[in-house]
Design an enzyme around this catalytic site. Structure first.
Site, PDB file in Angstrom:
ATOM      1  N   ALA A  65       0.870  -1.176   0.000  1.00  0.00           N
ATOM      2  CA  ALA A  65       0.000   0.000   0.000  1.00  0.00           C
ATOM      3  C   ALA A  65       0.909   1.228   0.000  1.00  0.00           C
ATOM      4  O   ALA A  65       2.076   1.142   0.380  1.00  0.00           O
ATOM      5  CB  ALA A  65      -0.880  -0.012   1.244  1.00  0.00           C
ATOM      6  N   GLU A 112      -0.538  -9.284  -0.592  1.00  0.00           N
ATOM      7  CA  GLU A 112      -1.958  -9.554  -0.341  1.00  0.00           C
ATOM      8  C   GLU A 112      -2.757  -9.537  -1.644  1.00  0.00           C
ATOM      9  O   GLU A 112      -3.650 -10.359  -1.858  1.00  0.00           O
ATOM     10  CB  GLU A 112      -2.514  -8.522   0.650  1.00  0.00           C
ATOM     11  CG  GLU A 112      -1.890  -8.682   2.030  1.00  0.00           C
ATOM     12  CD  GLU A 112      -2.249  -7.549   2.974  1.00  0.00           C
ATOM     13  OE1 GLU A 112      -1.974  -6.379   2.640  1.00  0.00           O
ATOM     14  OE2 GLU A 112      -2.805  -7.828   4.051  1.00  0.00           O
TER      15      GLU A 112
END
Ligand code: HXC
Length: 258
Positions: A65, A112
């Site tokens: 992220a 992820e």
């Protein structure tokens, strides 16, 4: 819709999405994730597409992220905006198969995201990790849950608690990736596998995917019952008739996707 953070193209019956923020190692900014979700929506709605490939660059699938975007956020921001919003999970809810083709870093949210795909093909340069603990947070897009299911508790716990990165060979040994290929061949190989899947019966491929995924959500007995129901349903398709007839007639099947 014009995209600024991803590249989207169609090759035959395969939809290719390339994460494209090279200066930030494909850090998954809010804008990028919004575009990614829109691209998946578009391929899901496109009857011409039977399989999706998600890839990054040689250097990074995605380094996580976007830390710079997250850094200034406080609890109320992330709670009220439901940060890791549903659009983060769009890849995981796709009904068509999605293959992750990973070279270089797949860290944090990048790892992820790869795990949200149906399987991961890795280049020999791939590096996987959940380093969130080293920046004072924990995985927030399924890392503690999906990684544990992929590699088991001991390795997942070590990776999540220390942030240790594993290379492609270790990722293959522990079942995180389906296969490792030379970096130069990664995209060709992923496109070839995707084209193969796209050439098969679309509804039956979707049933197969749904059935494998069910194994993560239910007991063995319920899962087997679910599988049997879908197995029976395949006999309602023209494609099952065609596939089995083609075998008997020693010819290639020509699936009609119905
Ligand atoms: C924002 C990032 C970034 C990230 C790299 N960059 N990762 N920017 N968010 N996650 C930027 C760098 O700031 C730098 O920009 C440029 O990309 C190149 O990175 P370098 O660090 O200079 O490259 P290198 O020395 O080769 O190191 C590569 C690296 C390192 C080991 C991958 O960049 C790194 O550790 N990145 C962070 C990895 C990480 O912690 N990921 C988890 C994030 S948390 P400038 O402008 O300086 O050139 C997370 C939470 C998920 O993902 C929760 C749910 C989504």
């Amino acid at each position: 819709m014009p995209y600024e953070n991803i590249l989207v193209e169609t090759r035959g019956h395969v939809g290719l999405i390339t994460l494209n923020r090279p200066k930030a190692l494909n850090a998954l900014s809010d804008a990028l994730v919004t575009e990614l979700a829109a691209a998946v929506d578009a391929f899901e709605a496109d009857d011409g597409i039977g399989c999706i490939v998600l890839t990054g660059s040689e250097r990074a699938f995605a380094a996580g992220a976007d830390i710079k975007e997250m850094a200034g956020r406080n609890y109320m921001d992330v709670y009220l905006s439901d940060f890791i919003t549903r659009k983060w999970g769009r890849v995981a809810t796709a009904r068509k198969p999605v293959i992750a083709a990973v070279a270089g870093y797949a860290l944090g949210g990048g790892c992820e995201l790869a795990m949200m795909c149906d399987f991961i093909l890795a280049a020999d340069t791939a590096k996987f990790g959940q380093p969130e603990i080293t920046i004072g947070t924990i995985p927030g897009a399924g890392g503690t849950q999906r990684l544990t299911r992929f590699v088991g508790k001991s390795k997942a716990m070590e990776m999540v608690l220390t942030g240790r990165t594993i290379d492609a060979a270790e990722a293959e040994r522990c079942g995180l990736v389906s296969r490792v290929v030379p970096a130069a061949d990664l995209l060709d190989e992923a496109m070839k596998v995707a084209a193969r899947i796209a050439s098969l019966s679309r509804p039956v491929v979707m049933m197969a995917k749904e059935s494998v995924n069910r194994s993560y959500e239910t007991t063995l007995e319920e899962g087997i019952r679910f599988e049997r129901r879908l197995f029976h349903s395949t006999f309602a398709t023209e494609d099952q008739k065609e596939g089995m007839a083609a075998f008997a007639e020693k010819r290639e099947a020509n699936f009609k996707n119905r």
